[in-house]
Design a protein around this motif. Structure first.
Motif, mmCIF file in Angstrom:
data_model
loop_
_atom_site.group_PDB
_atom_site.id
_atom_site.type_symbol
_atom_site.label_atom_id
_atom_site.label_comp_id
_atom_site.label_asym_id
_atom_site.label_seq_id
_atom_site.Cartn_x
_atom_site.Cartn_y
_atom_site.Cartn_z
ATOM 1 N N THR A 32 0.906 -1.156 0.128
ATOM 2 C CA THR A 32 -0.045 -0.001 0.071
ATOM 3 C C THR A 32 0.888 1.274 -0.038
ATOM 4 O O THR A 32 1.941 1.461 0.800
ATOM 5 C CB THR A 32 -0.887 0.166 1.303
ATOM 6 O OG1 THR A 32 -1.732 -1.219 1.228
ATOM 7 C CG2 THR A 32 -1.863 1.205 1.367
ATOM 8 N N GLN A 57 -3.174 0.515 -3.870
ATOM 9 C CA GLN A 57 -2.503 -1.074 -3.544
ATOM 10 C C GLN A 57 -2.034 -1.570 -4.825
ATOM 11 O O GLN A 57 -2.787 -1.498 -5.782
ATOM 12 C CB GLN A 57 -3.384 -1.622 -2.947
ATOM 13 C CG GLN A 57 -3.739 -1.214 -1.480
ATOM 14 C CD GLN A 57 -4.850 -2.047 -0.649
ATOM 15 O OE1 GLN A 57 -5.680 -2.519 -1.102
ATOM 16 N NE2 GLN A 57 -4.407 -2.295 0.584
ATOM 17 N N ASN A 64 -5.160 -1.274 -7.211
ATOM 18 C CA ASN A 64 -6.548 -1.112 -6.821
ATOM 19 C C ASN A 64 -6.443 0.440 -6.228
ATOM 20 O O ASN A 64 -5.644 0.717 -5.452
ATOM 21 C CB ASN A 64 -6.970 -2.013 -5.769
ATOM 22 C CG ASN A 64 -8.020 -1.899 -5.244
ATOM 23 O OD1 ASN A 64 -9.042 -1.398 -5.844
ATOM 24 N ND2 ASN A 64 -8.404 -2.176 -3.744
ATOM 25 N N LEU A 65 -7.522 1.245 -6.444
ATOM 26 C CA LEU A 65 -7.624 2.742 -6.036
ATOM 27 C C LEU A 65 -9.165 2.822 -6.009
ATOM 28 O O LEU A 65 -9.820 2.523 -6.947
ATOM 29 C CB LEU A 65 -6.876 3.574 -6.472
ATOM 30 C CG LEU A 65 -7.083 3.768 -8.014
ATOM 31 C CD1 LEU A 65 -6.930 5.419 -8.107
ATOM 32 C CD2 LEU A 65 -5.979 3.198 -8.836
ATOM 33 N N ASP A 66 -9.318 3.918 -5.111
ATOM 34 C CA ASP A 66 -10.626 4.496 -5.076
ATOM 35 C C ASP A 66 -10.656 5.910 -5.412
ATOM 36 O O ASP A 66 -9.594 6.494 -5.263
ATOM 37 C CB ASP A 66 -11.353 4.472 -3.519
ATOM 38 C CG ASP A 66 -11.425 2.966 -3.004
ATOM 39 O OD1 ASP A 66 -11.841 2.063 -3.695
ATOM 40 O OD2 ASP A 66 -11.691 3.039 -1.793
ATOM 41 N N CYS A 67 -11.596 6.146 -6.338
ATOM 42 C CA CYS A 67 -11.665 7.685 -6.675
ATOM 43 C C CYS A 67 -13.118 8.009 -7.308
ATOM 44 O O CYS A 67 -13.794 7.161 -7.335
ATOM 45 C CB CYS A 67 -10.842 7.543 -8.042
ATOM 46 S SG CYS A 67 -11.372 6.604 -9.271
ATOM 47 N N ILE A 90 -14.495 -1.905 -12.444
ATOM 48 C CA ILE A 90 -14.782 -0.852 -11.742
ATOM 49 C C ILE A 90 -16.260 -1.082 -11.011
ATOM 50 O O ILE A 90 -16.983 -1.620 -11.565
ATOM 51 C CB ILE A 90 -15.152 0.424 -12.857
ATOM 52 C CG1 ILE A 90 -14.010 0.898 -13.692
ATOM 53 C CG2 ILE A 90 -15.779 1.749 -12.039
ATOM 54 C CD1 ILE A 90 -14.270 1.925 -14.847
ATOM 55 N N GLU A 91 -15.963 -0.803 -9.948
ATOM 56 C CA GLU A 91 -17.174 -1.300 -8.874
ATOM 57 C C GLU A 91 -17.607 0.031 -8.181
ATOM 58 O O GLU A 91 -16.912 1.122 -7.712
ATOM 59 C CB GLU A 91 -16.706 -2.271 -7.723
ATOM 60 C CG GLU A 91 -16.303 -3.441 -8.293
ATOM 61 C CD GLU A 91 -16.022 -4.478 -7.197
ATOM 62 O OE1 GLU A 91 -15.945 -3.991 -6.020
ATOM 63 O OE2 GLU A 91 -15.867 -5.658 -7.749
ATOM 64 N N ARG A 92 -18.948 0.178 -8.276
ATOM 65 C CA ARG A 92 -19.763 1.554 -7.752
ATOM 66 C C ARG A 92 -20.414 1.114 -6.577
ATOM 67 O O ARG A 92 -21.654 0.816 -6.691
ATOM 68 C CB ARG A 92 -20.386 2.237 -8.829
ATOM 69 C CG ARG A 92 -19.426 2.575 -9.760
ATOM 70 C CD ARG A 92 -20.383 3.507 -11.029
ATOM 71 N NE ARG A 92 -19.361 3.822 -12.004
ATOM 72 C CZ ARG A 92 -18.543 4.809 -11.924
ATOM 73 N NH1 ARG A 92 -18.485 5.733 -11.061
ATOM 74 N NH2 ARG A 92 -17.865 5.219 -13.113
ATOM 75 N N ALA A 99 -15.938 5.382 -7.248
ATOM 76 C CA ALA A 99 -15.617 3.884 -7.685
ATOM 77 C C ALA A 99 -14.238 3.286 -6.939
ATOM 78 O O ALA A 99 -13.543 4.016 -6.734
ATOM 79 C CB ALA A 99 -15.537 4.020 -9.074
ATOM 80 N N ASN A 100 -14.275 1.925 -7.030
ATOM 81 C CA ASN A 100 -13.234 1.101 -6.713
ATOM 82 C C ASN A 100 -12.568 0.652 -8.037
ATOM 83 O O ASN A 100 -13.643 0.104 -8.775
ATOM 84 C CB ASN A 100 -13.418 0.030 -5.807
ATOM 85 C CG ASN A 100 -12.170 -0.666 -5.618
ATOM 86 O OD1 ASN A 100 -11.980 -1.689 -6.239
ATOM 87 N ND2 ASN A 100 -11.173 -0.260 -4.748
ATOM 88 N N ARG A 102 -9.816 -1.256 -10.547
ATOM 89 C CA ARG A 102 -8.686 -2.401 -10.491
ATOM 90 C C ARG A 102 -8.178 -2.340 -11.819
ATOM 91 O O ARG A 102 -8.824 -2.447 -13.045
ATOM 92 C CB ARG A 102 -9.310 -3.724 -10.213
ATOM 93 C CG ARG A 102 -9.849 -3.976 -8.825
ATOM 94 C CD ARG A 102 -10.103 -5.336 -8.373
ATOM 95 N NE ARG A 102 -10.805 -5.174 -7.105
ATOM 96 C CZ ARG A 102 -9.948 -5.468 -5.926
ATOM 97 N NH1 ARG A 102 -8.937 -5.999 -6.250
ATOM 98 N NH2 ARG A 102 -10.430 -5.577 -4.812
#
Length: 137
Positions: A32, A57, A64-67, A90-92, A99-100, A102
């Motif tokens: 991380t 990460q 992997n990141l959130d934005c 992309i997961e919401r 979103a997260n 990958r």
């Protein structure tokens, strides 16, 4: 690894590459990287609920990141410079804003370090001299 933070481009990229290598050599779950809260836009320690600190990460061959949506648009634009990286998923989540993301990345540790640095800087609008910490390997 003997150092865990860096604040100029060359040193950050070297640090990130070393973190990727340490992760691979140790067989750890992931590594991380977090932006120093003092350099993160919108983060104010005096706020009741400060904005989250940007992070990325890396595990095996995936970042992997959130934005937010705007940050995701900037991240997508950056991928043109890194053909070895592509968005895998992309997961919401309903309970979260944004979103997260990958990103599959197949390359050597130095190139992955470059990508991590540029992804943090471009996606989150960080200055050239932002400080980042490797917080977990």
């Amino acid at each position: 690894m003997t150092r865990f933070d860096a604040a100029d481009t060359a040193e950050r990229r070297k640090l990130f590459a070393e973190a990727v290598l340490a992760h691979r050599n140790r067989g750890s779950q992931f590594c991380t990287i977090e932006v120093d809260p003092a350099d993160a836009p919108g983060v104010n320690a005096d706020d009741e609920e400060p904005a989250p600190v940007p992070w990325v990460q890396f595990a095996e061959k995936t970042f992997n990141l959130d934005c937010t949506d705007a940050e995701l648009d900037r991240l997508k634009g950056l991928l043109d410079d890194f053909p070895e990286c592509r968005i895998e998923r992309i997961e919401r989540p309903e309970e979260a804003e944004g979103a997260n993301v990958r990103i599959t990345a197949r390359s050597d540790a130095n190139r992955l370090g470059q990508f991590a640095d540029r992804a943090l800087q471009v996606t989150f609008g960080l200055d050239d001299d932002y400080r980042a910490w490797v917080t977990q390997v």
